[in-house]
Design a protein around this motif. Structure first.
Motif, short mmCIF file in Angstrom:
data_model
loop_
_atom_site.label_atom_id
_atom_site.label_comp_id
_atom_site.label_asym_id
_atom_site.label_seq_id
_atom_site.Cartn_x
_atom_site.Cartn_y
_atom_site.Cartn_z
N GLY A 1 0.93 -1.05 0.07
CA GLY A 1 0.02 0.01 -0.05
C GLY A 1 0.74 1.13 0.09
O GLY A 1 0.30 2.37 0.30
N ALA A 2 2.07 0.94 -0.15
CA ALA A 2 3.01 2.34 0.10
C ALA A 2 2.70 3.40 -1.17
O ALA A 2 2.37 2.84 -2.34
CB ALA A 2 4.29 1.86 -0.12
N VAL A 3 2.73 4.60 -1.21
CA VAL A 3 2.57 5.48 -2.16
C VAL A 3 3.83 5.32 -2.96
O VAL A 3 5.15 5.64 -2.28
CB VAL A 3 2.39 7.01 -1.48
CG1 VAL A 3 2.30 7.88 -2.70
CG2 VAL A 3 1.13 6.84 -0.91
N ILE A 4 3.66 5.40 -4.17
CA ILE A 4 4.86 5.33 -5.33
C ILE A 4 4.79 6.79 -5.92
O ILE A 4 4.14 7.33 -6.49
CB ILE A 4 4.69 4.34 -6.35
CG1 ILE A 4 4.69 2.85 -5.70
CG2 ILE A 4 6.05 4.54 -7.28
CD1 ILE A 4 4.35 1.64 -6.61
N LYS A 5 6.13 7.24 -5.78
CA LYS A 5 6.77 8.74 -6.34
C LYS A 5 7.78 8.33 -7.44
O LYS A 5 8.74 7.88 -7.12
CB LYS A 5 6.96 9.68 -5.53
CG LYS A 5 5.95 10.10 -4.54
CD LYS A 5 6.55 11.09 -3.55
CE LYS A 5 5.33 11.70 -2.84
NZ LYS A 5 5.71 12.88 -1.87
N ALA A 6 7.35 8.83 -8.68
CA ALA A 6 8.14 8.19 -9.65
C ALA A 6 8.36 9.33 -10.94
O ALA A 6 7.64 10.16 -11.08
CB ALA A 6 8.02 6.91 -10.23
N THR A 7 9.31 9.20 -11.73
CA THR A 7 9.55 10.18 -12.97
C THR A 7 9.59 9.29 -14.17
O THR A 7 10.40 8.32 -14.05
CB THR A 7 10.86 11.06 -12.62
OG1 THR A 7 10.89 11.83 -11.59
CG2 THR A 7 10.88 11.98 -13.97
N HIS B 1 -3.33 -6.36 -8.11
CA HIS B 1 -4.52 -6.33 -8.72
C HIS B 1 -5.38 -5.30 -8.05
O HIS B 1 -5.51 -5.54 -6.64
CB HIS B 1 -5.22 -7.44 -9.01
CG HIS B 1 -6.30 -7.31 -9.74
ND1 HIS B 1 -6.29 -6.67 -11.02
CD2 HIS B 1 -7.84 -7.61 -9.34
CE1 HIS B 1 -7.80 -6.56 -11.41
NE2 HIS B 1 -8.39 -7.15 -10.46
N GLY B 2 -5.81 -4.41 -8.44
CA GLY B 2 -6.95 -3.30 -7.77
C GLY B 2 -7.05 -2.10 -8.62
O GLY B 2 -6.49 -1.73 -9.74
N ASP B 3 -7.57 -1.14 -7.83
CA ASP B 3 -7.71 0.23 -8.10
C ASP B 3 -6.70 1.35 -7.63
O ASP B 3 -6.42 1.08 -6.61
CB ASP B 3 -9.06 0.77 -7.91
CG ASP B 3 -10.19 0.01 -8.58
OD1 ASP B 3 -10.18 -0.43 -9.62
OD2 ASP B 3 -11.14 -0.24 -7.74
N TYR B 4 -6.11 2.09 -8.66
CA TYR B 4 -5.15 3.06 -8.06
C TYR B 4 -5.47 4.39 -8.70
O TYR B 4 -6.18 4.61 -9.75
CB TYR B 4 -3.63 2.43 -8.58
CG TYR B 4 -3.36 1.24 -8.30
CD1 TYR B 4 -2.38 1.24 -6.87
CD2 TYR B 4 -3.62 0.23 -8.91
CE1 TYR B 4 -2.12 -0.07 -6.72
CE2 TYR B 4 -3.30 -1.17 -8.29
CZ TYR B 4 -2.45 -1.28 -7.14
OH TYR B 4 -1.94 -2.36 -6.93
N GLU B 5 -4.93 5.42 -7.62
CA GLU B 5 -5.21 6.79 -8.22
C GLU B 5 -4.04 7.39 -8.52
O GLU B 5 -2.61 6.92 -7.93
CB GLU B 5 -5.69 7.53 -6.98
CG GLU B 5 -5.63 8.97 -7.08
CD GLU B 5 -6.11 9.83 -5.92
OE1 GLU B 5 -5.69 10.92 -5.75
OE2 GLU B 5 -6.91 9.07 -5.17
N VAL B 6 -3.84 7.92 -9.79
CA VAL B 6 -2.65 8.35 -10.23
C VAL B 6 -2.71 9.94 -10.40
O VAL B 6 -3.68 10.50 -10.85
CB VAL B 6 -2.23 7.99 -11.76
CG1 VAL B 6 -1.09 8.55 -12.29
CG2 VAL B 6 -2.17 6.48 -11.66
N THR B 7 -1.75 10.72 -9.74
CA THR B 7 -1.37 11.95 -9.76
C THR B 7 -0.32 12.44 -10.58
O THR B 7 0.84 12.14 -10.15
CB THR B 7 -1.51 12.33 -8.30
OG1 THR B 7 -2.62 12.09 -7.60
CG2 THR B 7 -1.49 14.19 -8.25
N VAL B 8 -0.63 13.31 -11.63
CA VAL B 8 0.51 14.09 -12.28
C VAL B 8 0.60 15.54 -11.99
O VAL B 8 -0.26 16.26 -12.24
CB VAL B 8 0.27 13.80 -13.90
CG1 VAL B 8 1.28 14.64 -14.69
CG2 VAL B 8 0.00 12.52 -14.13
#
Length: 203
Positions: free
Chosen positions: A172-178, A191-198
């Motif tokens: 469940g960790a938040v992933i920050k990536a470039t 497998h699951g639902d994810y929220e992506v923020t740009v």
């Protein structure tokens, strides 16, 4: 979503057709090694050519023999849990240098089912040689084989609560990536639902 193929080469006649079925069955019953090898190779290539690069593990025979890549599969049917014994068994297998998969993991129904399931998952996940855990908990309206995660309305049983809790804790960790120069970023997720923020829309 990672895909795991289970038991596509099996001695039971109902799982195969025609020459492959006859050759494998005769080979297993009569221990005709060349016949088994020929039929097995035909079966393996006929299946694997259809899914190149899409499958993470090919469980060839009853979760006991793997190929491409070679791993060790250990069926995990528990009625009680002896953690020191489990750890020593995995340690011994790990001396092979091969990655280990705990497959068909379930716990026999009883008052401590959820507690034992959590102990087993945590112990397996903590071992550096264990690459994956496959739960044997497929839902069926008539009842699961040994361990259900939900009822027929898909409300969690205690075992389902354990799995959800562990998934949140482990993954469940938040992933920050470039992204790379082409705008791509690749990672592994359950497998699951994810929220992506740009955050930067000017790119």
């Amino acid at each position: 979503m990672a895909i795991f193929i289970n038991g596509y080469l099996h001695p039971a006649p109902r799982h195969h057709h025609g020459l492959v079925k006859e050759s494998i069955l005769r080979g297993f019953l009569g221990l005709n090694y060349p016949l088994v090898c020929t039929a097995a190779i035909k079966r393996i290539y006929s299946v694997m050519r259809r899914y190149p690069g899409q499958v993470i593990v090919w469980d060839v025979i009853r979760a006991e023999v793997y190929n491409v890549p070679l791993s060790i599969g250990v069926e995990g049917h528990f009625s009680k849990c002896n953690i020191p014994y489990m750890r020593s068994a995995i340690d011994k297998l790990a001396t092979s240098g091969l990655p280990i998969w705990l497959t068909e993991e379930d716990v026999h129904y009883g008052p401590n089912q959820a507690t034992i399931l959590e102990q087993v998952i945590r112990e397996a996940h903590a071992h550096p040689s264990v690459n994956g855990i496959v739960l044997w908990s497929a839902w069926d309206s008539k009842g699961c084989y040994r361990m259900c995660l939900t009822d027929n309305n898909f409300r969690n049983f205690p075992t389902g609560d354990v799995v959800d809790k562990i998934l949140r804790e482990f993954f469940g960790a938040v992933i920050k990536a470039t992204t790379d120069v082409r705008g791509f970023y690749k990672t592994s997720l359950t497998h699951g639902d994810y929220e992506v923020t740009v955050p930067d829309l000017d790119i």
